[in-house]
Design an enzyme around this catalytic site. Structure first.
Site, mmCIF file in Angstrom:
data_model
loop_
_atom_site.group_PDB
_atom_site.id
_atom_site.type_symbol
_atom_site.label_atom_id
_atom_site.label_comp_id
_atom_site.label_asym_id
_atom_site.label_seq_id
_atom_site.Cartn_x
_atom_site.Cartn_y
_atom_site.Cartn_z
ATOM 1 N N GLY A 173 -7.217 -2.683 -3.877
ATOM 2 C CA GLY A 173 -7.838 -3.056 -2.622
ATOM 3 C C GLY A 173 -8.568 -1.914 -1.955
ATOM 4 C CB ALA B 8 -6.913 1.722 6.765
ATOM 5 C CG ASN C 244 3.819 -2.739 7.884
ATOM 6 O OD1 ASN C 244 4.295 -1.614 7.776
ATOM 7 N ND2 ASN C 244 2.701 -2.965 8.553
ATOM 8 C CE LYS D 256 6.045 1.097 7.993
ATOM 9 N NZ LYS D 256 5.096 1.581 6.973
ATOM 10 C CG ASN E 122 1.115 0.917 18.638
ATOM 11 O OD1 ASN E 122 0.726 -0.246 18.592
ATOM 12 N ND2 ASN E 122 1.204 1.678 17.559
ATOM 13 C CD GLU F 106 1.855 -6.668 6.175
ATOM 14 O OE1 GLU F 106 2.245 -6.429 5.027
ATOM 15 O OE2 GLU F 106 1.605 -5.765 7.005
#
Length: 300
Positions: A17, A20, A98, A180, A198, A262
């Site tokens: 892919g 980023a 993630n 995480k 954030n 996700e």
């Protein structure tokens, strides 16, 4: 776990892919003089501007013997199935995404001689057209998930240390994945729902909600045999919120750009696993439904 110091094969790295984080790894490898290719749905040369330099990445050519797969959790299985016919018998695959739930799906698909890894990272990156920005210095943890990976530990960890280091090699990735997961279960859905950076989550109005989300995740982890101390986890979440204050989470960006999120592998994973233990996780369930509603609003 000490790296295996026996002779290990030279690896030619391919990145799946053009997300980023994958491109950040590619550019950092290029800066260190490593050749990198990209595995794309439509083979093409990709040009990227990074740190005032331009890098050009050719399409990968089979057989592939070392592959970093930094794609969304929901795309992992299809990506691996597409790669399988093009992998060498001794290929090394590094998953990085993630959320949780993909390792058990991927393991049975590989030959015993093919290595499987998982890498979790705190690096931040942003791609805008042909420009790539390293938005957050981070670190990574990597673990071999089968014996074929252990046998190639030195070669893989050395390259991943360049790509997304500094790197820590562990023989048990689960505690890191759960930590995480807890961070993502707070920051990703809340920033997507409230359309904020954030850092805005450090406001007092979010404290009780964050506390309840984390309490549910930590309680579930305990039931599943994972030590996830609530106070430590809360402190880590608050630290990440401050350190990435000006960043927009990946889920916020997915919602903004009307892409699939996700959420199923993050809060959805919490809800699914909690049901197995008859554990109520109302905060995570609400976040799951609200993000699904955001996706449905633009036809996902």
């Amino acid at each position: 776990m000490a790296p295996n110091t026996s002779p290990q094969p030279a690896l030619s790295w391919t990145i799946v892919g053009q997300g980023a984080i994958g491109l950040l790894a590619a550019c950092r490898l290029s800066l260190a003089g490593n050749a990198v290719s990209l595995w794309l749905k439509t083979p093409n040369i990709i040009n990227i501007d990074f740190t005032e330099q331009q890098f050009s990445y050719p399409p990968a050519i089979a057989p592939l013997n070392a592959v970093l797969v930094p794609v969304k959790s929901y795309a992992i299985l299809d990506a691996i199935k597409g790669l399988l016919p093009h992998l060498s018998p001794d290929a090394q695959l590094v998953l990085s995404h993630n959320g949780m739930g993909t390792i058990a799906q991927v393991k049975p698909l590989l030959l015993p001689s093919q290595g499987l890894w998982f890498l979790t990272t705190t690096h931040g990156a942003l791609k805008q057209h042909h420009n790539l920005f390293h938005t957050g210095q981070g670190q990574s943890v990597i673990a071999p998930l089968n014996s074929a990976a252990i046998a190639c530990s030195e070669a893989v960890t050395q390259v991943m240390d360049i790509a997304l280091g500094p790197i820590t090699l562990t023989d048990n990735i689960s505690p890191y994945l759960w930590q995480k997961l807890a961070i993502n279960a707070v920051i990703n859905p809340l920033t997507a729902i409230y359309d904020c950076q954030n850092g805005q989550l450090s406001a007092a109005e979010y404290r009780s909600q964050i506390a309840e989300i984390l309490a549910e995740v930590c309680q579930l982890a305990t039931l599943m045999g994972i030590s996830l101390v609530y106070e430590d986890t809360l402190a880590k979440v608050q630290q990440v919120i401050i350190q990435t204050a000006k960043n927009y989470s990946s889920m916020h960006q997915d919602v903004k750009h009307q892409r699939r999120t996700e959420i199923a592998a993050i809060n959805g994973f919490v809800v699914e696993q909690a049901a197995r233990y008859q554990l109520a996780v109302p905060q995570n369930a609400v976040l799951l439904q609200r993000v699904i509603q955001l996706e449905q609003a633009y036809g996902r």
